[in-house]
Design a protein around this motif. Sequence first.
Motif: not given
Length: 329
Positions: A214-215, A218, A237, A241, A245
């Motif tokens: 998940t976001r 990151l 994913i 996300v 990125v």
Amino acid sequence: MAHDVRVVTEAELRGVLTLDRALTDVIEKAFATLAGEGVVMPPVLSMALEAAHGEVDVKTAYLPGFDGFAIKVSPGFFDNPKIGLPSLNGLMILFSAKTGLVQSLFLDNGYLTDLRTAAAGGVAARHLAPAQVDTAAVLGTGVQARLQMEAAHQERPFRRLLVWGRDPAKAARYAEDMGARLGIPVEPVAEIGAAVAQSQLVVTTTPSRSPLITRDMLHPGLHITAMGSDQEGKTEIAPEVLAAVDLYIADRRAQCEVMGELAPAIAAGAIPGRSVELGDVIAGAAQGRGADSDVTLCDLTGTGAQDTAIASHVAGLLDQTAVGSVIRA
């Protein structure tokens, strides 16, 4: 007029070809060729057999400069282990690109697919992972979880590997096996977020149909190679996300829009800000990782170009040998 066809079994292929950097070079060349002109690669023929908990994919590609082209049939029937049979099998047929005649039949039971898929992960690590990887993580404990990290370790020799699996016993077994194989500490982890937080390189290898990464997981300097989503409906994913990125890399964008991580992201309106194809990065037509602090995601769905490349490579290795059986067709 009759002609010779070489038939080679999985056991025979295992004696000829293994996962090494030379094979990664072969698959790297296939991606570079895919970025050029003259490639013919039709959409994947994919069929789900829900009543049998199975699926079948058919892939092919013609690559300029290659003497042959492969057609690969890859069935996966996931209840098979309950009756003592493997989940995956299949074969590759190599045809002459000049005459269309069958040259070789590789009864590989998915072995060549396993190798070319892992080598593609090695290509992704070679071109997209940070220059220095201390810790890597893998989600999944199956064949690809092993081969992917072997290929990645050849490109970025990380000093520690973390593994997450739905079954803790399988994760523990994986840690023991891969620790011995790679000669580094391999540790099972209970939480995906904890594994990602400690890693610079993460590879996802599961058949999940709900997001695993998940976001909020990151962090700067992270590269993710997602290779489990190879059929419509699969996803590892979370869509947000892809929008977050610094760079999204597809093995083939048109294919990823249908069966990769890109498909649910587009449906959710989470469009990557910057996206390229892996072949363009290799060929120098597009920039890959700009800085070690970048967050990058490579979406590998598996291409017919890889199948043609590995089948042609194996045929070349076999040319001066007596391996296999020759039949008149």
